[in-house]
Design an enzyme around this catalytic site. Sequence first.
Site, short mmCIF file in Angstrom:
data_model
loop_
_atom_site.label_atom_id
_atom_site.label_comp_id
_atom_site.label_asym_id
_atom_site.label_seq_id
_atom_site.Cartn_x
_atom_site.Cartn_y
_atom_site.Cartn_z
N GLN A 155 0.84 -1.21 0.00
CA GLN A 155 0.00 0.00 0.00
C GLN A 155 0.87 1.25 0.00
O GLN A 155 0.57 2.24 0.67
CB GLN A 155 -0.93 0.00 1.22
CG GLN A 155 -2.18 -0.84 1.06
CD GLN A 155 -3.15 -0.27 0.02
OE1 GLN A 155 -3.20 0.92 -0.25
NE2 GLN A 155 -3.95 -1.15 -0.56
N SER A 156 1.96 1.23 -0.74
CA SER A 156 2.95 2.31 -0.67
C SER A 156 2.43 3.65 -1.19
O SER A 156 2.06 3.78 -2.37
CB SER A 156 4.19 1.90 -1.46
OG SER A 156 5.06 3.00 -1.62
N ASN A 157 2.46 4.66 -0.31
CA ASN A 157 2.16 6.03 -0.74
C ASN A 157 3.26 6.53 -1.66
O ASN A 157 3.00 7.29 -2.59
CB ASN A 157 2.09 6.96 0.48
CG ASN A 157 0.99 6.55 1.44
OD1 ASN A 157 -0.18 6.49 1.06
ND2 ASN A 157 1.36 6.26 2.69
#
Length: 330
Positions: free
Chosen positions: A75-77
């Site tokens: 879920q990398s921003n």
Amino acid sequence: MNLSQFPRRRYTEGQTPLEFLPRLTAALGGPNIWIKRDDMLGLAGGGNKTRKLEFLVADALDKGADTLITCGAVQSNHCRLTLAAACKEGLPCHLVIEERVPGSYNPQASGNNFLFQLMGVAGISVVPGGSNLMAAMEKVAAEIRAQGGKPYIIPGGGSNEVGTLGYVACAEEIMAQAFDKGLDIDCVVCTSGSGGTHAGLAVGFWGNNTGISVLGINISRPNETQRPIICKDAVATAARFGLAFPEVVVECVEGYVGPGYSLPTPEMVKAVKLMARTEAILLDPVYTGKAFSGLVGLIRQGRFKPGQNVVFVHTGGSPALYHYKDYFAE
Ligand SMILES: *Cc1c(COP(=O)(O)O)cnc(C)c1O
């Protein structure tokens, strides 16, 4: 500190707000709490990586790159924002996704994962947790080079002596805003993850002789492994200005990671709800929720005096909030 010597793209119009939080301050009964709204930075969904990418992408373009490669968690921003910057520049972007929690990568997942697809990611390679991510990105780069492309690798979180300049710039932006408001800041509190935010703020406030202390709340590691990461990045960044950064300035706060990166803690859940219910500001469970739970903990321990001014840097992450809604079930 002369930032104009480095190439820079601009992805945010003007400054992000520096706001006083009166209801939260009253609820906690400690110092005055202010927030730096870096969740409102430019590029899709905002967040701290936008500041780093202004310098990283400018460096890539300066070097003639035509493709961006980076890496991050499922879920990398950072992956979302690197892809967003690539879209803005008309460049393809490849992502290496590390499955830090086994079995957690799902191409159909919501949150940032959905945005990877929506913004048209050029390629995703999934690797197991603990893999050598630089080696995995080098492999993708070699394939792109073999097809005649010119890839540029951005390290995880954009934290190196190029990206970290973004948070030196943020320190100077906060100084200018504080001056305008007649605000005397005692302490700045941020998340300490891949480290560029913490290191850049530490270098910026130190390098400008402000006397403002910076506290980084660890969200994935104990002090023993986190602090050397921040020191290394800060020293390398300060060196770009010809300055010898003193490592004693770096302060990390441990005790708020819980069972591990991205895994919930009861304090994080309370902190995210408190911020939402007093000030209608959305934190995220992985980074800013844990960082804010650390600030609440420090206030309860009497770390600050009443009347002191503390700035909490909101580094973003709310696009991932919806993916983790089960953490907040009552
Ligand atoms: C990446 C990230 C952080 C951590 O910042 P670092 O500079 O990597 O330490 C904090 N908050 C959010 C929302 C992030 O995406």
